[in-house]
Design an enzyme around this catalytic site. Structure first.
Site, PDB file in Angstrom:
ATOM      1  N   CYS A 165      30.913   9.917 -37.936  1.00 53.00           N
ATOM      2  CA  CYS A 165      30.337  10.928 -38.844  1.00 53.00           C
ATOM      3  C   CYS A 165      31.434  11.788 -39.471  1.00 53.00           C
ATOM      4  O   CYS A 165      32.052  12.606 -38.790  1.00 53.00           O
ATOM      5  CB  CYS A 165      29.336  11.781 -38.071  1.00 53.00           C
ATOM      6  SG  CYS A 165      28.727  13.217 -38.973  1.00 53.00           S
ATOM      7  N   CYS A 224      30.787  15.575 -39.403  1.00 49.68           N
ATOM      8  CA  CYS A 224      30.966  16.074 -38.036  1.00 49.68           C
ATOM      9  C   CYS A 224      32.427  16.437 -37.791  1.00 49.68           C
ATOM     10  O   CYS A 224      32.747  17.480 -37.204  1.00 49.68           O
ATOM     11  CB  CYS A 224      30.528  15.029 -37.019  1.00 49.68           C
ATOM     12  SG  CYS A 224      28.775  14.585 -37.080  1.00 49.68           S
TER      13      CYS A 224
END
Length: 302
Positions: free
Chosen positions: A39, A42
């Site tokens: 991600c 993230c």
């Protein structure tokens, strides 16, 4: 988070979550970050979360991370659909969604607002002095005010759930109120390490004795039987046990002392053992117990 019916792996995931998030959140504000290695957003958010949580550590804030690929079960429990997903956790519950706070200033603003509303224990803060609070609860018990005692001890137990003393007080207050069933349920629900604490011995003794509580008509019958046959050790013992469970400790002690004086060896010293159990349930420091112990010493040693 219930574990009934879960697989072994799911139970392990719940245990990890409880230790990493739920337990710390009892007195801290936990920033819970759901993320994954693949991600990109993230990875951009992680440094912000780490920096702010470090700066706010002395205010009682800490960061916990859940890799959604490794802990799919936990992510599913929180119904995580996209990542990053970030929650503020307190006392085991999500209290705010921090996902949209992508900058330091946004995250700090949200944390400042949350911290004003919850009783987080900051690092370095002095633990509350429990002695006067516990003393208040004990005074309420001695005065026979079960409701006030319960209220005091229950509040202390919320403050320090890992301390056995307030839990013991709650159980004794419930017994004073006549709610033996709830008292037993709370005792059974205590964690194993907490249940081993000697502080709970008094509550355990009181709980064991309370289970002898009879109906009013039954108590009258036991009393009549004991009075009709004062030499009948079994009848006297049954009445003494029931009398204490019904709240008449004077009658219970007087009867047991009489039985000990008559035959201290009866039923392997059952009357003396019961009297000592009563002393433990009330507390060896209690003035009434001291008076009864002197009477017992006189009988035993002249």
């Amino acid at each position: 988070m219930a574990t009934l019916g879960l697989s072994i792996d799911e139970q392990k995931a719940v245990d990890r979550f409880r230790k990493a998030v739920v337990e710390p959140s009892m007195d801290k504000l936990v920033i819970l970050d759901f993320w994954a290695e693949w991600c990109g957003p993230c990875k951009a958010l992680t440094p912000v979360l780490e920096k702010v949580s470090a700066e706010y550590a002395d205010k009682g804030v800490l960061l916990a991370k859940i890799n959604v690929d490794e802990d799919k079960f936990i992510a599913a429990q929180f119904q995580v659909r996209t990542i990053p997903t970030v929650y503020a956790m307190f006392q085991g519950q999500p209290i705010a969604d921090l996902t949209n706070a992508r900058s330091e200033s946004q995250l700090k603003a949200m944390l400042d607002q949350i911290l004003k509303q919850i009783p987080v224990k900051a690092d370095g803060a002095e633990a509350p002095d429990l002695a006067p609070l516990l003393a208040m609860g004990e005074e309420a018990l001695e005065a026979g005010d079960g409701e006030r005692a319960y209220s005091i001890f229950a509040q202390i137990a919320e403050m320090v759930p890992d301390n056995a003393a307030p839990h013991a007080g709650v159980i004794r207050a419930l017994l004073l109120l006549g709610d033996v069933e709830t008292a037993q349920r709370l005792m059974d629900a205590l964690p194993e390490e907490l249940a081993k604490d000697p502080v709970l011995d008094k509550a355990k003794a009181a709980l064991a004795l309370a289970k002898d509580a009879p109906e009013a008509s039954e108590l009258d019958g036991l009393k009549a039987a004991a009075e009709a046959a004062p030499q009948d050790q079994e009848a006297g013992f049954a009445y003494a046990s029931a009398a204490f469970a019904a709240g008449d400790r004077d009658a219970a002690a007087a009867t047991l002392l009489r039985l000990i004086a008559q035959d201290r060896a009866w039923n392997e010293g059952a009357a003396r053992a019961k009297l000592l159990q009563i002393f433990e349930a009330i507390g060896l420091e209690d003035a009434w117990v001291s008076a009864q112990r002197r009477k017992l010493s006189t009988i035993l040693f002249g």
